[in-house]
Every structure is written in structure tokens, then in C-alpha cells.
Motif scaffolding. Structure first.
Motif, PDB file in Angstrom:
ATOM      1  N   VAL A 181      85.294  23.705  29.108  1.00  0.00           N
ATOM      2  CA  VAL A 181      84.717  22.702  28.186  1.00  0.00           C
ATOM      3  C   VAL A 181      83.693  21.885  28.997  1.00  0.00           C
ATOM      4  O   VAL A 181      84.403  21.861  30.649  1.00  0.00           O
ATOM      5  CB  VAL A 181      86.305  22.013  27.672  1.00  0.00           C
ATOM      6  CG1 VAL A 181      86.389  23.099  26.295  1.00  0.00           C
ATOM      7  CG2 VAL A 181      87.176  21.475  29.275  1.00  0.00           C
ATOM      8  N   SER A 182      83.246  20.569  28.699  1.00  0.00           N
ATOM      9  CA  SER A 182      83.133  20.105  29.601  1.00  0.00           C
ATOM     10  C   SER A 182      84.348  18.674  29.656  1.00  0.00           C
ATOM     11  O   SER A 182      84.632  18.585  28.827  1.00  0.00           O
ATOM     12  CB  SER A 182      81.855  19.712  29.240  1.00  0.00           C
ATOM     13  OG  SER A 182      81.742  18.549  27.998  1.00  0.00           O
ATOM     14  N   SER A 183      83.165  17.641  30.992  1.00  0.00           N
ATOM     15  CA  SER A 183      84.232  16.503  30.801  1.00  0.00           C
ATOM     16  C   SER A 183      84.131  15.287  29.298  1.00  0.00           C
ATOM     17  O   SER A 183      84.579  14.755  28.926  1.00  0.00           O
ATOM     18  CB  SER A 183      83.572  15.076  31.805  1.00  0.00           C
ATOM     19  OG  SER A 183      82.374  15.156  31.507  1.00  0.00           O
ATOM     20  N   SER A 184      83.170  15.531  28.197  1.00  0.00           N
ATOM     21  CA  SER A 184      83.097  14.854  27.178  1.00  0.00           C
ATOM     22  C   SER A 184      83.972  15.871  25.970  1.00  0.00           C
ATOM     23  O   SER A 184      83.407  15.388  24.972  1.00  0.00           O
ATOM     24  CB  SER A 184      81.554  14.749  27.246  1.00  0.00           C
ATOM     25  OG  SER A 184      80.974  15.680  26.815  1.00  0.00           O
ATOM     26  N   SER A 185      84.089  16.324  26.210  1.00  0.00           N
ATOM     27  CA  SER A 185      85.381  17.289  24.666  1.00  0.00           C
ATOM     28  C   SER A 185      85.920  16.581  25.803  1.00  0.00           C
ATOM     29  O   SER A 185      87.291  16.479  25.781  1.00  0.00           O
ATOM     30  CB  SER A 185      85.059  19.246  25.833  1.00  0.00           C
ATOM     31  OG  SER A 185      84.073  19.446  25.940  1.00  0.00           O
ATOM     32  N   LEU A 186      87.117  16.816  23.510  1.00  0.00           N
ATOM     33  CA  LEU A 186      88.249  16.184  23.769  1.00  0.00           C
ATOM     34  C   LEU A 186      88.989  17.243  23.498  1.00  0.00           C
ATOM     35  O   LEU A 186      88.862  18.577  23.273  1.00  0.00           O
ATOM     36  CB  LEU A 186      87.845  15.932  21.859  1.00  0.00           C
ATOM     37  CG  LEU A 186      89.377  15.172  21.941  1.00  0.00           C
ATOM     38  CD1 LEU A 186      89.734  13.922  22.522  1.00  0.00           C
ATOM     39  CD2 LEU A 186      89.191  14.906  19.462  1.00  0.00           C
ATOM     40  N   PRO A 234      79.702  14.147  21.241  1.00  0.00           N
ATOM     41  CA  PRO A 234      79.276  15.694  22.135  1.00  0.00           C
ATOM     42  C   PRO A 234      79.179  15.820  22.803  1.00  0.00           C
ATOM     43  O   PRO A 234      79.316  15.100  24.353  1.00  0.00           O
ATOM     44  CB  PRO A 234      76.999  15.350  22.076  1.00  0.00           C
ATOM     45  CG  PRO A 234      76.717  13.278  22.103  1.00  0.00           C
ATOM     46  CD  PRO A 234      78.371  12.736  21.509  1.00  0.00           C
ATOM     47  N   GLU A 235      79.348  17.670  22.938  1.00  0.00           N
ATOM     48  CA  GLU A 235      79.576  18.303  23.830  1.00  0.00           C
ATOM     49  C   GLU A 235      78.152  17.627  25.786  1.00  0.00           C
ATOM     50  O   GLU A 235      78.954  17.970  26.609  1.00  0.00           O
ATOM     51  CB  GLU A 235      79.721  19.816  24.427  1.00  0.00           C
ATOM     52  CG  GLU A 235      81.121  19.771  24.271  1.00  0.00           C
ATOM     53  CD  GLU A 235      81.603  21.645  24.419  1.00  0.00           C
ATOM     54  OE1 GLU A 235      81.175  21.624  25.594  1.00  0.00           O
ATOM     55  OE2 GLU A 235      81.838  21.894  23.370  1.00  0.00           O
ATOM     56  N   LYS A 236      77.380  17.814  25.615  1.00  0.00           N
ATOM     57  CA  LYS A 236      76.005  17.952  26.110  1.00  0.00           C
ATOM     58  C   LYS A 236      75.349  18.060  25.162  1.00  0.00           C
ATOM     59  O   LYS A 236      74.622  17.820  23.991  1.00  0.00           O
ATOM     60  CB  LYS A 236      75.555  19.332  26.876  1.00  0.00           C
ATOM     61  CG  LYS A 236      75.289  20.349  26.484  1.00  0.00           C
ATOM     62  CD  LYS A 236      76.140  21.809  26.918  1.00  0.00           C
ATOM     63  CE  LYS A 236      75.336  22.832  26.013  1.00  0.00           C
ATOM     64  NZ  LYS A 236      76.260  23.963  26.154  1.00  0.00           N
ATOM     65  N   ILE A 237      73.975  17.100  25.135  1.00  0.00           N
ATOM     66  CA  ILE A 237      72.483  16.840  25.273  1.00  0.00           C
ATOM     67  C   ILE A 237      71.603  17.351  25.427  1.00  0.00           C
ATOM     68  O   ILE A 237      70.997  17.712  26.719  1.00  0.00           O
ATOM     69  CB  ILE A 237      72.438  15.168  24.984  1.00  0.00           C
ATOM     70  CG1 ILE A 237      73.283  14.360  24.452  1.00  0.00           C
ATOM     71  CG2 ILE A 237      70.770  15.299  24.731  1.00  0.00           C
ATOM     72  CD1 ILE A 237      73.574  12.829  24.780  1.00  0.00           C
ATOM     73  N   VAL A 238      71.074  18.363  24.702  1.00  0.00           N
ATOM     74  CA  VAL A 238      69.829  19.188  24.580  1.00  0.00           C
ATOM     75  C   VAL A 238      68.462  18.919  25.373  1.00  0.00           C
ATOM     76  O   VAL A 238      68.550  18.131  23.829  1.00  0.00           O
ATOM     77  CB  VAL A 238      70.429  20.528  24.651  1.00  0.00           C
ATOM     78  CG1 VAL A 238      69.769  21.888  24.271  1.00  0.00           C
ATOM     79  CG2 VAL A 238      71.848  21.328  23.880  1.00  0.00           C
ATOM     80  N   MET A 241      82.604  23.783  17.872  1.00  0.00           N
ATOM     81  CA  MET A 241      83.718  24.146  19.446  1.00  0.00           C
ATOM     82  C   MET A 241      84.939  24.143  18.837  1.00  0.00           C
ATOM     83  O   MET A 241      85.696  23.441  18.054  1.00  0.00           O
ATOM     84  CB  MET A 241      83.800  23.462  20.131  1.00  0.00           C
ATOM     85  CG  MET A 241      83.893  23.941  21.827  1.00  0.00           C
ATOM     86  SD  MET A 241      84.104  22.466  23.215  1.00  0.00           S
ATOM     87  CE  MET A 241      85.966  23.170  23.519  1.00  0.00           C
ATOM     88  N   GLU A 242      85.342  25.285  18.962  1.00  0.00           N
ATOM     89  CA  GLU A 242      86.927  25.391  18.794  1.00  0.00           C
ATOM     90  C   GLU A 242      88.635  24.574  19.130  1.00  0.00           C
ATOM     91  O   GLU A 242      87.300  24.134  20.444  1.00  0.00           O
ATOM     92  CB  GLU A 242      87.733  25.919  19.427  1.00  0.00           C
ATOM     93  CG  GLU A 242      87.416  26.636  21.039  1.00  0.00           C
ATOM     94  CD  GLU A 242      87.041  28.434  21.442  1.00  0.00           C
ATOM     95  OE1 GLU A 242      88.071  28.708  22.309  1.00  0.00           O
ATOM     96  OE2 GLU A 242      86.655  29.130  20.591  1.00  0.00           O
ATOM     97  N   LYS A 243      89.185  23.755  18.643  1.00  0.00           N
ATOM     98  CA  LYS A 243      90.493  23.119  19.225  1.00  0.00           C
ATOM     99  C   LYS A 243      90.761  23.583  20.097  1.00  0.00           C
ATOM    100  O   LYS A 243      91.429  24.916  20.855  1.00  0.00           O
ATOM    101  CB  LYS A 243      91.100  22.923  18.319  1.00  0.00           C
ATOM    102  CG  LYS A 243      91.997  21.506  18.618  1.00  0.00           C
ATOM    103  CD  LYS A 243      92.574  21.273  17.127  1.00  0.00           C
ATOM    104  CE  LYS A 243      93.544  20.896  17.200  1.00  0.00           C
ATOM    105  NZ  LYS A 243      94.549  20.331  16.173  1.00  0.00           N
ATOM    106  N   VAL A 244      91.067  23.087  21.569  1.00  0.00           N
ATOM    107  CA  VAL A 244      91.198  23.646  22.871  1.00  0.00           C
ATOM    108  C   VAL A 244      93.324  22.377  22.858  1.00  0.00           C
ATOM    109  O   VAL A 244      92.692  21.683  23.024  1.00  0.00           O
ATOM    110  CB  VAL A 244      90.827  23.162  23.869  1.00  0.00           C
ATOM    111  CG1 VAL A 244      91.606  22.775  25.095  1.00  0.00           C
ATOM    112  CG2 VAL A 244      89.470  23.616  24.207  1.00  0.00           C
ATOM    113  N   VAL A 245      94.546  23.226  22.574  1.00  0.00           N
ATOM    114  CA  VAL A 245      95.181  22.906  22.678  1.00  0.00           C
ATOM    115  C   VAL A 245      96.447  23.129  24.276  1.00  0.00           C
ATOM    116  O   VAL A 245      95.847  24.270  24.324  1.00  0.00           O
ATOM    117  CB  VAL A 245      96.540  22.961  21.319  1.00  0.00           C
ATOM    118  CG1 VAL A 245      97.830  22.277  21.776  1.00  0.00           C
ATOM    119  CG2 VAL A 245      95.059  22.653  20.646  1.00  0.00           C
TER     120      VAL A 245
END
Length: 185
Positions: free
Chosen positions: A56-61, A140-144, A1-5
Motif C-alpha cells: 500500500v502507498s501513503s495515499s491508500s485507505l 488514487p493510490e498513485k497517478i500514472v 485494490m483489495e481492502k487492507v484490514v
């Protein structure tokens, strides 16, 4: 995933004066954590932040650019105005990239179950997120979870059945059920 700034600046406005900030298109937020002595009140651009946080999800940096420094953080809480469907306030948890952290990661079910397709079974979900421990960069963002493994009525997927990276340690009990195919009444 791309970096969110997210570009931020410190704010002095607190309390009821924040309403005027929101009308001007600014979003109040706060940053706190183990490595931050006092919570830091910040302000973000509402439109830019809403657009960035939609993917982004709640577990995304996310990285918060404050005073020329990029600070890594996780989103802890989003306060929303549900009538107008807009963000009111965000809480960020500042993390260290070298220390392990404990976080909840969402579970996403994918695929087609033969039990549902052929035997008209009903899928019952037990968990929608699990606790994991890892470095923030490995989170991980999510677990599939592929439900194609549910072939007949009574088949289930448990936490112990998940295959994750060796850098991610699952803290949830391995016997907890994620999804089960049960017979319809």
C-alpha cells in the motif's frame, strides 16, 4: 485494490517499555484525527502489518479493526529502523468517509519517450507528488503519467495535462512541470 484490514488492540504501555513489546513481535502505533478526541495508542502484529503495508502507498485507505469496529485511516508516518530494516512505529490519520480531504498522491512515470530513444534527451522530473482533494474512497493510490507524449527535445508534461477522475480535484498549480525532455550536454 483489495481492502487492507489491520487487527489492533489498545495499549497502555508507553515510553521505554515499548522495547519489550517490539521484542515480542508487536508494533506500537497511534491513531489521531479530527473525529478522535484524544490520540489512541494501539498495538499491531509486526509481521502481519509489515506484510500488509508492503503493498500500500501513503495515499491508500486502510481499515483498522479495533474493538470490533473498522476505522478508516490513512498512513501519515512510518518510523523505521534502517539498520535492521523493520518498522518501529506507525501514525494513522483517522478519516471520515463522507468528508473530503486533502492529500499528496505520488506520480509514477511509465512508457518510453521518443525524445530519449531517438534524440538522446534526458528526462528531468519536477514533481514526484501532487496535492489533491477528494473523498477518501476516491483517493488514487498513485497517478500514472505516460511519457510517450514526449516526442522531441523540449516537450514536457505539466499538472494541467493530467487526466483524472471528475471526483478528484487537483490543488497543485496547473503550470507546475512534472517531467521535461531536455538536451544532454
Amino acid at each position: 485494490m483489495e481492502k487492507v484490514v489491520l487487527k489492533a488492540s489498545k495499549r497502555d504501555v508507553i515510553g521505554k517499555q515499548v522495547k519489550a513489546m517490539r521484542r515480542a513481535g508487536q508494533l506500537p502505533a497511534v491513531m489521531y484525527g479530527r473525529h478522535v478526541e484524544n490520540p489512541i495508542s494501539i498495538v499491531l502484529d509486526t509481521r502481519e502489518t509489515t506484510r500488509a503495508l508492503a503493498k500500500v502507498s501513503s495515499s491508500s485507505l486502510v481499515m483498522i479493526e479495533l474493538d470490533g469496529k473498522e476505522i478508516p485511516a490513512l498512513i501519515r508516518e512510518k518510523q523505521r529502523d534502517f539498520i535492521k530494516n523493520r518498522l518501529l512505529h506507525i501514525d494513522f490519520l483517522v478519516v471520515s468517509l463522507t468528508e473530503k480531504l486533502t492529500a499528496s498522491v505520488g506520480i509514477e512515470l511509465t512508457g518510453v519517450s521518443l525524445a530519449v530513444k531517438d534524440f538522446n534527451a534526458v528526462l528531468v522530473t519536477g514533481l514526484d507528488e501532487i496535492e489533491v482533494e477528494c473523498l477518501p474512497t476516491d483517493l488514487p493510490e498513485k497517478i500514472v503519467v505516460d511519457i510517450a507524449a514526449l516526442v522531441k527535445v523540449g516537450d514536457s508534461v505539466h499538472v494541467g495535462d493530467l487526466v483524472l477522475s471528475d471526483k478528484v480535484k487537483v490543488l497543485s498549480s496547473p503550470t507546475e512541470m512534472i517531467v521535461i525532455a531536455t538536451a544532454a550536454k
